[in-house]
Design a protein around this motif. Structure first.
Motif, short mmCIF file in Angstrom:
data_model
loop_
_atom_site.label_atom_id
_atom_site.label_comp_id
_atom_site.label_asym_id
_atom_site.label_seq_id
_atom_site.Cartn_x
_atom_site.Cartn_y
_atom_site.Cartn_z
N PRO A 324 4.45 12.20 -3.53
CA PRO A 324 3.60 11.41 -2.63
C PRO A 324 4.32 10.16 -2.14
O PRO A 324 4.92 9.42 -2.92
N GLN A 325 4.26 9.95 -0.85
CA GLN A 325 4.89 8.77 -0.24
C GLN A 325 3.85 8.01 0.58
O GLN A 325 3.02 8.63 1.24
N ARG A 326 3.93 6.71 0.52
CA ARG A 326 2.98 5.88 1.25
C ARG A 326 3.75 4.77 1.98
O ARG A 326 4.77 4.27 1.48
N THR A 327 3.26 4.42 3.14
CA THR A 327 3.82 3.32 3.91
C THR A 327 2.91 2.11 3.75
O THR A 327 1.70 2.20 4.00
N VAL A 328 3.49 1.02 3.31
CA VAL A 328 2.71 -0.19 3.06
C VAL A 328 3.02 -1.21 4.16
O VAL A 328 4.19 -1.54 4.42
N TRP A 329 2.01 -1.70 4.85
CA TRP A 329 2.15 -2.71 5.91
C TRP A 329 1.81 -4.06 5.31
O TRP A 329 0.75 -4.25 4.72
N MET A 330 2.72 -4.99 5.50
CA MET A 330 2.49 -6.36 5.02
C MET A 330 2.10 -7.23 6.22
O MET A 330 2.87 -7.38 7.17
N ARG A 331 0.95 -7.74 6.21
CA ARG A 331 0.45 -8.60 7.30
C ARG A 331 0.64 -10.07 6.90
O ARG A 331 0.25 -10.44 5.80
N GLN A 332 1.20 -10.84 7.84
CA GLN A 332 1.41 -12.25 7.55
C GLN A 332 0.32 -13.08 8.27
O GLN A 332 0.03 -12.85 9.43
N ALA A 333 -0.30 -13.92 7.50
CA ALA A 333 -1.37 -14.72 8.07
C ALA A 333 -0.81 -15.67 9.14
O ALA A 333 0.30 -16.23 8.98
N PRO A 334 -1.50 -15.86 10.26
CA PRO A 334 -1.02 -16.79 11.32
C PRO A 334 -0.91 -18.23 10.79
O PRO A 334 -1.74 -18.66 9.97
#
Length: 337
Positions: A324-334
């Motif tokens: 199993p592979q997952r893509t993790v998105w890191m969101r940076q707060a403005p």
């Protein structure tokens, strides 16, 4: 004119000595002794009492021996028919010949002995109960209260020991139908393990973790026997979607043949390995399935060995076994102004 019917003196003496319905032994003794009432009455009591009781018990003993012998022979014939059926299945190719050796009759003989013992004992108990009642009747004992008490006790036992009777009946059918035996790996629901003991009331299993399960036969709703006659090693292997399936099938088959022909496993293999093909199109890869027919109980060890061999063969051939592979998105707060 008044006629009065009176018994002749000799006839009245015979009635006094032997009763209104004299037996042959009493009448003969009365005639031979010249009308000796005391001796005739003693012979009548002895023949109708102790001698009759001894005769009844002797007949019951003979019937018990004959019944046990007949039941045992009938059960042995039934077991022989089972062996003949297994031989026919072997001739048809349904059951491998390697697991049905002609001299390997220990299990069927043990089952026949157990069934014959149980049925023979049941018949013997019935015969002796009837003989006991007849003997008490010959001794001029009133067996009416005894029969009534036995009936009441039977009703109470029927209500109070329903589970025990159910366990014993189910255990008898387990033996008759040969659902499983000592050494088999069975699944009884929550309890899974190797059968260590089978009785009329319970089945004792030894789990993989060493736990001993005592399962009442009446509680068994279904039985999965994983080691009767033959077993199957079933292996599922996942490959990536961009893999060459024909190449993967070839590697699996070659690897399985190499493992199965090794000295460690060659004696346990009953048929050549077979790749069934694609079993599932999963989210992370394609599932390939293989089966190998083995002797009972060998499938688990073979499955572990084949999985290890498949991992090494696929790595050498560059075929990916997906995970199993997952893509993790890191969101940076403005940034705050």
């Amino acid at each position: 004119m008044e006629h009065v019917l009176r018994a002749a003196p000799d006839d009245q003496q015979l009635v006094d000595a032997c009763g209104s319905d004299p037996t042959w032994a009493c009448r003969r003794t009365f005639d031979l002794t010249g009308g000796n009432e005391a001796l005739s009455g003693l012979v009548d009591w002895f023949v109708g009492g102790p001698v009759a009781v001894i005769a009844i018990l002797a007949v019951a003993w003979i019937l018990t021996r004959l019944a046990r012998r007949y039941v045992q022979r009938a059960v042995e014939r039934f077991a022989a028919q089972d062996r003949a059926t297994s031989a026919r299945l072997t001739d048809l190719g349904i059951v491998p010949a390697e697991i049905l050796e002609p001299g390997d009759t220990g299990r069927s003989e043990a089952r026949a002995h157990s069934i014959g013992t149980v049925l023979g004992s049941s018949v013997a108990v019935f015969i002796w109960v009837v003989a006991g009642m007849m003997a008490l009747g010959q001794l001029n004992l009133d067996i009416g209260p005894l029969i009534a008490g036995a009936g009441i006790a039977g009703i109470a036992l029927g209500f109070g020991a329903q589970s025990l009777v159910k366990d014993c009946v189910n255990g008898l059918f387990v033996l008759i139908e040969d659902q499983y035996g000592i050494g088999d790996v069975i699944d009884l629901g929550e309890a899974v393990g190797v059968v260590e003991r089978v009785s009329l009331r319970t089945t004792v299993l030894r789990g993989l973790d060493g736990a001993v399960w005592h399962v009442p036969n009446g509680e068994v709703q279904r039985v999965g026997n994983r080691s009767m006659l033959w077993s199957v090693a079933l292996i599922d292997v996942d490959v990536a979607y961009d893999s060459d399936l024909a190449r993967a099938r070839e590697i699996m088959l070659d690897t399985a043949n190499e493992v199965c022909s090794s000295p460690e496993w060659s004696d346990t293999i009953l048929d050549e390995p077979e790749v069934l093909g694609v079993e599932a199109l999963a989210a992370d890869g394609i599932t390939m399935r293989m089966i190998v027919k083995t002797t009972p109980g060998s499938q688990w060890g073979l499955q572990r060995t084949l999985r290890e061999a498949f991992k090494e063969s696929f790595d050498d051939a560059g075929i990916e076994i997906p995970f199993p592979q997952r893509t993790v998105w890191m969101r940076q707060a403005p940034a705050s102004s």
